[in-house]
Design an enzyme around this catalytic site. Structure first.
Site, short mmCIF file in Angstrom:
data_model
loop_
_atom_site.label_atom_id
_atom_site.label_comp_id
_atom_site.label_asym_id
_atom_site.label_seq_id
_atom_site.Cartn_x
_atom_site.Cartn_y
_atom_site.Cartn_z
N GLU A 1 7.83 2.90 15.03
CA GLU A 1 8.85 3.37 14.02
C GLU A 1 8.88 4.83 14.05
O GLU A 1 7.98 5.59 14.81
CB GLU A 1 8.28 2.88 12.62
CG GLU A 1 8.21 1.37 12.68
CD GLU A 1 8.16 0.94 11.18
OE1 GLU A 1 6.58 0.97 10.63
OE2 GLU A 1 9.02 0.36 10.36
N GLU B 1 3.70 -3.60 12.31
CA GLU B 1 2.91 -2.45 11.83
C GLU B 1 1.73 -3.21 11.16
O GLU B 1 1.88 -3.42 10.08
CB GLU B 1 3.47 -1.44 11.27
CG GLU B 1 4.70 -0.68 11.74
CD GLU B 1 4.18 0.22 13.07
OE1 GLU B 1 2.85 0.43 13.25
OE2 GLU B 1 5.05 1.01 13.49
N CYS C 1 -3.41 1.92 6.34
CA CYS C 1 -3.74 1.44 7.78
C CYS C 1 -4.33 2.49 8.45
O CYS C 1 -4.76 2.04 9.70
CB CYS C 1 -2.43 0.93 8.13
SG CYS C 1 -1.10 2.07 8.06
N ASN D 1 0.94 -1.26 0.07
CA ASN D 1 0.05 0.03 0.05
C ASN D 1 0.88 1.16 -0.12
O ASN D 1 0.46 2.35 -0.51
CB ASN D 1 -1.00 -0.03 1.26
CG ASN D 1 -0.42 -0.10 2.45
OD1 ASN D 1 0.61 -0.87 2.55
ND2 ASN D 1 -1.04 0.68 3.39
#
Ligand code: NAD
Length: 455
Positions: free
Chosen positions: A434, A230, A264, A132
């Site tokens: 992150e 993630e 997301c 994505n």
């Protein structure tokens, strides 16, 4: 000779490239090269490592338009988004280029000597990326990993390998030593899985679905291998009656339809205080219909196609016959995996649209009664990645921000990602963080050394 797999432009359905699908043996050979390169890369002086990463950032900047156009052709991203994505790689590299000289340990007071800590690099880091956001998500892994003195093997998604492959070439052009940063294309079940099982891959950074993430975490647990995850999201956009409703409605479509909803952090549940629900929907309609869904290579495009025909089927399955679709946009005629921006009022708070990640341009709108109700509904999901809160009451903004179980919240805006602030999820949205100042420590082990000074 590796098998090849074809890469398709999702806006035209044309094949744009054929890339190697590496075997386990080829991955093992690359990991061995990476491990060899680690022995010298870890000893490159902090100043030189910083300089090389700054140069890598500059080379990305020089190729920004090329990278952006490659992403438009490979992933169907709009040109403006793809430019931002390439720019994000440049910025993340520049940010972590500041890290090698600042990787500070402690000096801790002790009796009889001196005690110091070191942040040692881990070795070979395996970064596994979804389709994505191929460029940014790769950069969030490889930039801090390299800065901390690790070498990196990067596996892009099967559907979107082209920009990662180009970044691998640009790293060499920038002067990074050979094998310090390698891009390994192929299947998740082969290349990705091998990162998990290979004893010389010291850490895995995985971004992708919760289902595969759990499998990766299980495999890493068997090796006692650190892992950053993630994963998915089902973020709420909570609109209180005291909010600036015009702004909330004007921005809500972009918070979920950006990247065709394949984000997301998509705010895929809009929760609106009951007293303003009708007024909000009236404002939302022109905003949704105004989203420009068109050829993503046009400067004006705001939304492109979905990544594949199979994914379009999956998105469509969330809007079965009989769904209460209250607003629906349009898509271009002709080839491409298009799906229109779609606003649905689900039949219940337990409908799949309220619980599961759609990863497409479909948003559920539901009412709530008061602050406690809003928090309860917002938290009624396995995920906890992002979310937005619209209100003019500062106290409420802070109370609700603290109460929503999510890693990234924004008040009166929809921002989730800044490379200098931490990003990651609560609950089944992930493990670890992150970006930001602390991400570097996810790529090091702390070593404590005591030096006796007593005679
Ligand atoms: P996916 O889980 O199918 O694949 C992700 C990556 O894992 C791909 O490179 C794939 O080849 C690889 N993979 C597949 N099987 C594997 C295995 N057994 N072992 C190791 N690697 C394997 O996900 P996707 O469909 O590519 O991406 C969409 C998902 O990613 C969504 O759920 C989305 O929410 C999530 N995502 C999360 C974030 C975040 O930061 N939290 C960001 C972007 C996407």
């Amino acid at each position: 000779m590796s098998a090849l797999h074809e890469v398709v432009n999702p806006a035209t359905e044309e094949v744009v490239a054929a890339v190697p699908a590496l075997s386990v043996e080829e991955v093992d050979a690359a990991v061995a090269r990476s491990r060899g390169a680690f022995e010298s890369w870890r000893h490159v002086s902090p100043g030189d490592r910083a300089r090389l990463l700054r140069r890598f950032s500059a080379v990305v900047e020089d190729h920004l338009e090329e990278l952006a156009r490659l992403e438009v052709a490979n992933a169907g991203h709009t040109l403006s988004n793809a430019r931002w994505e390439a720019g994000n790689v440049r910025d993340v590299l520049a940010y972590y280029a500041g890290a090698p000289e600042r990787l500070l340990g402690h000096q801790i007071p002790v009796a009889g000597g001196v005690d110091v800590t070191f942040h040692e690099p881990l070795g070979v880091v395996g970064v596994i990326v979804p389709w994505n956001f191929p460029m940014p998500i790769a950069g969030w892994g490889f930039a801090p990993a390299l800065a901390a003195g690790n070498t990196v093997v990067l596996k892009p998604a099967e559907l979107t390998p082209l920009t990662a492959m180009r970044l691998g070439e640009l790293a060499l052009e920038a002067g990074l030593p050979e094998h310090v940063f390698q891009v390994l294309t192929g299947k998740g079940s082969v290349v990705g899985e091998r990162f998990v099982t290979h004893p010389d891959v010291a850490k895995v950074v995985f971004t992708g679905s919760t289902e595969v993430g759990i499998r990766v975490a299980e495999g890493c647990a068997r090796q006692v291998k650190p892992v950053t995850l993630e994963l998915g999201g089902k973020s709420a956009n909570v609109v209180f009656a005291d909010a600036d409703l015009s702004r909330a409605a004007a921005t809500a479509p972009y918070a979920v339809f950006d990247n065709a909803g394949q984000d997301c952090c998509a705010r895929s549940r809009i929760l609106v205080q009951r007293s303003v629900l009708d007024g909000f929907l009236a404002l939302l309609e022109p905003a949704v219909l105004g989203v420009r869904v068109e050829d993503p290579s046009l400067e004006s495009a705001e939304m492109g196609p979905l990544i594949s025909a199979a994914h379009r089927d999956s998105v469509a399955s969330f809007v079965p016959e009989g769904s209460q679709v209250v607003i629906r946009g349009t898509v271009p005629d002709g080839p491409g995996f298009w799906y229109p921006p779609t606003v649905v009022v689900p039949s219940s708070y337990d409908a799949p649209l309220m619980k599961e990640e759609v990863f497409g341009p479909v948003v559920a709108v539901m009412p709530f009664d008061d602050e406690a109700d809003a928090i309860r509904i917002a938290n009624d999901t396995d995920f906890g990645l992002a979310g937005s809160i619209w209100t003019s009451d500062v106290g409420r903004a802070l109370r609700v921000s603290r109460a929503i179980e999510s890693g990234n919240l924004s008040v009166n805006s929809h921002s989730s990602v800044r490379y200098w602030t931490p990003f990651g999820g609560f609950k089944k949205s992930g493990l670890g963080r992150e970006l930001g100042p602390d991400a570097l420590h996810a790529f090091t082990e702390v070593k404590n050394v005591f030096i006796a000074t007593d005679e």
